[in-house]
Design a protein around this motif. Structure first.
Motif, mmCIF file in Angstrom:
data_model
loop_
_atom_site.group_PDB
_atom_site.id
_atom_site.type_symbol
_atom_site.label_atom_id
_atom_site.label_comp_id
_atom_site.label_asym_id
_atom_site.label_seq_id
_atom_site.Cartn_x
_atom_site.Cartn_y
_atom_site.Cartn_z
ATOM 1 N N SER A 120 0.822 -1.215 0.000
ATOM 2 C CA SER A 120 0.000 0.000 0.000
ATOM 3 C C SER A 120 0.854 1.262 0.000
ATOM 4 N N MET A 121 2.149 1.128 0.314
ATOM 5 C CA MET A 121 2.998 2.316 0.426
ATOM 6 C C MET A 121 3.485 2.760 -0.941
ATOM 7 N N ASN A 122 3.199 4.004 -1.273
ATOM 8 C CA ASN A 122 3.667 4.589 -2.526
ATOM 9 C C ASN A 122 5.071 5.147 -2.340
ATOM 10 N N LEU A 123 5.946 4.896 -3.316
ATOM 11 C CA LEU A 123 7.286 5.483 -3.313
ATOM 12 C C LEU A 123 7.332 6.589 -4.363
ATOM 13 N N PRO A 124 7.266 7.855 -3.944
ATOM 14 C CA PRO A 124 7.215 8.946 -4.915
ATOM 15 C C PRO A 124 8.570 9.346 -5.478
ATOM 16 N N ARG A 125 9.626 8.664 -5.050
ATOM 17 C CA ARG A 125 10.961 8.971 -5.570
ATOM 18 C C ARG A 125 11.816 7.718 -5.551
ATOM 19 N N GLU A 126 12.991 7.811 -6.164
ATOM 20 C CA GLU A 126 13.918 6.690 -6.172
ATOM 21 C C GLU A 126 14.634 6.610 -4.823
ATOM 22 N N VAL A 127 14.702 5.405 -4.258
ATOM 23 C CA VAL A 127 15.388 5.181 -2.983
ATOM 24 C C VAL A 127 16.331 3.982 -3.144
ATOM 25 N N PRO A 128 17.640 4.150 -2.879
ATOM 26 C CA PRO A 128 18.289 5.374 -2.394
ATOM 27 C C PRO A 128 18.543 6.381 -3.513
ATOM 28 N N ASP A 129 18.724 7.626 -3.101
ATOM 29 C CA ASP A 129 19.071 8.696 -4.022
ATOM 30 C C ASP A 129 20.591 8.874 -3.965
ATOM 31 N N GLY A 130 21.279 8.290 -4.919
ATOM 32 C CA GLY A 130 22.739 8.323 -4.928
ATOM 33 C C GLY A 130 23.329 9.715 -4.964
ATOM 34 N N PRO A 131 22.853 10.612 -5.840
ATOM 35 C CA PRO A 131 23.428 11.961 -5.894
ATOM 36 C C PRO A 131 23.334 12.723 -4.578
ATOM 37 N N CYS A 132 22.374 12.351 -3.716
ATOM 38 C CA CYS A 132 22.245 13.010 -2.410
ATOM 39 C C CYS A 132 22.899 12.192 -1.303
ATOM 40 N N ASP A 133 23.759 11.250 -1.694
ATOM 41 C CA ASP A 133 24.524 10.429 -0.733
ATOM 42 C C ASP A 133 23.633 9.643 0.209
ATOM 43 N N GLU A 134 22.510 9.176 -0.286
ATOM 44 C CA GLU A 134 21.612 8.357 0.514
ATOM 45 C C GLU A 134 22.013 6.892 0.383
ATOM 46 N N THR A 135 22.004 6.173 1.492
ATOM 47 C CA THR A 135 22.414 4.771 1.503
ATOM 48 C C THR A 135 21.249 3.879 1.872
ATOM 49 N N GLY A 136 21.054 2.818 1.112
ATOM 50 C CA GLY A 136 20.107 1.782 1.509
ATOM 51 C C GLY A 136 18.773 1.814 0.813
ATOM 52 N N GLY A 137 18.246 0.608 0.541
ATOM 53 C CA GLY A 137 16.939 0.467 -0.082
ATOM 54 C C GLY A 137 15.817 0.843 0.870
ATOM 55 N N PRO A 138 14.629 1.103 0.329
ATOM 56 C CA PRO A 138 13.513 1.605 1.133
ATOM 57 C C PRO A 138 12.911 0.546 2.044
ATOM 58 N N SER A 139 12.217 1.018 3.072
ATOM 59 C CA SER A 139 11.529 0.127 4.006
ATOM 60 C C SER A 139 10.190 0.722 4.390
ATOM 61 N N SER A 140 9.228 -0.149 4.676
ATOM 62 C CA SER A 140 7.929 0.275 5.213
ATOM 63 C C SER A 140 7.826 -0.018 6.703
ATOM 64 N N TYR A 141 8.896 -0.543 7.303
ATOM 65 C CA TYR A 141 8.797 -1.012 8.677
ATOM 66 C C TYR A 141 9.942 -0.477 9.532
ATOM 67 N N LEU A 142 9.604 -0.127 10.770
ATOM 68 C CA LEU A 142 10.566 0.362 11.751
ATOM 69 C C LEU A 142 10.523 -0.528 12.983
ATOM 70 N N LEU A 143 11.684 -0.976 13.438
ATOM 71 C CA LEU A 143 11.758 -1.717 14.700
ATOM 72 C C LEU A 143 11.437 -0.778 15.855
ATOM 73 N N SER A 144 10.874 -1.321 16.924
ATOM 74 C CA SER A 144 10.369 -0.485 18.012
ATOM 75 C C SER A 144 11.478 -0.036 18.955
ATOM 76 N N GLU A 145 11.672 1.274 18.978
ATOM 77 C CA GLU A 145 12.658 1.901 19.852
ATOM 78 C C GLU A 145 12.082 2.158 21.243
ATOM 79 N N GLY A 146 10.766 2.096 21.368
ATOM 80 C CA GLY A 146 10.126 2.361 22.646
ATOM 81 C C GLY A 146 9.333 3.650 22.621
ATOM 82 N N THR A 147 9.289 4.338 23.763
ATOM 83 C CA THR A 147 8.491 5.554 23.877
ATOM 84 C C THR A 147 9.321 6.824 23.741
#
Length: 288
Positions: A120-147
């Motif tokens: 269901s998640m739309n990706l409106p841009r390319e991930v990673p964006d190499g020219p902007c020094d972005e590292t890593g493929g996209p994710s829809s999930y975050l591990l729980s850091e807590g509160t």
């Protein structure tokens, strides 16, 4: 002698009536089709999170603990469980002795991994964006850091502890989840739907343009592979970057530490929401 003419065509009025009826039928059917598609996407998202849960459990079976939210080279716990998600080849060529941003590892982690993406998640841009020094493929999930964030005491399953001068990120085990595994978040959803989240000036080509989101499976940093209930739930603005949100109507999917997956409505009680993020808070939780 009279002859009877036969009709072989619709009149204009009849044709317009037929077109109008077809239009009404399409208008009635379209919402049902969209709902059916979203239900299928939600089921697929739930299955993705269940696979992540199995990966975390298998990692625990192997090492006696869950992966840390961020490993010493600041790679994520989602990277650590790749062998248990049928991504062993990616895991084997990743060099854990190097930073995630090392050119060698950047080539490894730039790939898109389907199990880490909600359909269901739309990706409106390319991930990673190499020219902007972005590292890593996209994710829809975050591990729980807590509160809280890494600047506050750790209370989540993957909470960070980064002192000003040093690194002390202790991995957790089942024994550390005294609130109960069926009452503790392990992960939740993220999106690329924050229009006011902009590229910084360091990316000169796109500075001030919408970045939309930053969740990436390989980087063990808050807001990138780690989420927190400190931020407002399902509010799609840059102020809530690192908070949980989804493209499903009305809420988001959460993986619990027992491996189950539940959809939580955006109207969830705020205290309950925070209680579910702690692993040892001792709270009494009523999710009804």
């Amino acid at each position: 002698m009279s002859t009877r003419s036969s009709r072989t065509a619709f009149t204009l009025v009849e044709l317009l009536v037929v077109i109008a009826i077809i239009g009404v039928l399409i208008a009635l059917l379209l919402p049902a089709v969209q709902q059916a598609r979203e239900a299928a996407r939600r089921m697929s998202c739930s299955n993705n999170l269940k696979q992540v849960g199995l990966g975390l459990h298998n990692y625990h079976d192997t090492y006696g603990v869950f992966p840390a939210g961020s490993l010493p080279t600041f790679v994520s716990g989602l990277t650590a469980i790749l062998p248990y998600l049928e991504q062993g080849n990616t895991y084997e060529i990743y060099d854990f002795n190097l930073s995630y941003s090392d050119p060698y590892n950047q080539d490894v982690v730039k790939q898109t991994i389907d199990i880490y993406l909600c359909p269901s998640m739309n990706l409106p841009r390319e991930v990673p964006d190499g020219p902007c020094d972005e590292t890593g493929g996209p994710s829809s999930y975050l591990l729980s850091e807590g509160t809280g964030s890494y600047m506050n005491p750790s209370d989540g399953l993957f909470g960070l502890e980064w002192p000003a001068y040093g690194y002390n990120n202790k991995p957790m085990a089942f024994r550390d989840i005294t609130d109960g595994t069926s009452h503790t978040f392990a992960a939740g959803e993220a999106t690329y739907d924050m229009e006011d989240y902009l590229w910084p000036s360091s990316c000169s080509d796109k500075a001030g343009e919408s970045k939309w989101g930053t969740a990436r499976w390989c980087v063990g940093y808050p807001s990138i592979s780690l989420g927190t209930t400190e931020k407002e739930f399902d509010v799609h603005t840059s102020a809530n970057k690192g908070g949980y949100q989804s493209m499903h109507p009305g809420g988001a999917m959460f993986l619990y530490t027992d491996g189950s997956v539940h959809f939580k409505a955006s109207t969830i009680d705020r205290d309950t929401y925070n209680y579910l993020a702690t692993r040892a808070g001792g709270e009494v939780i009523d999710e009804n």
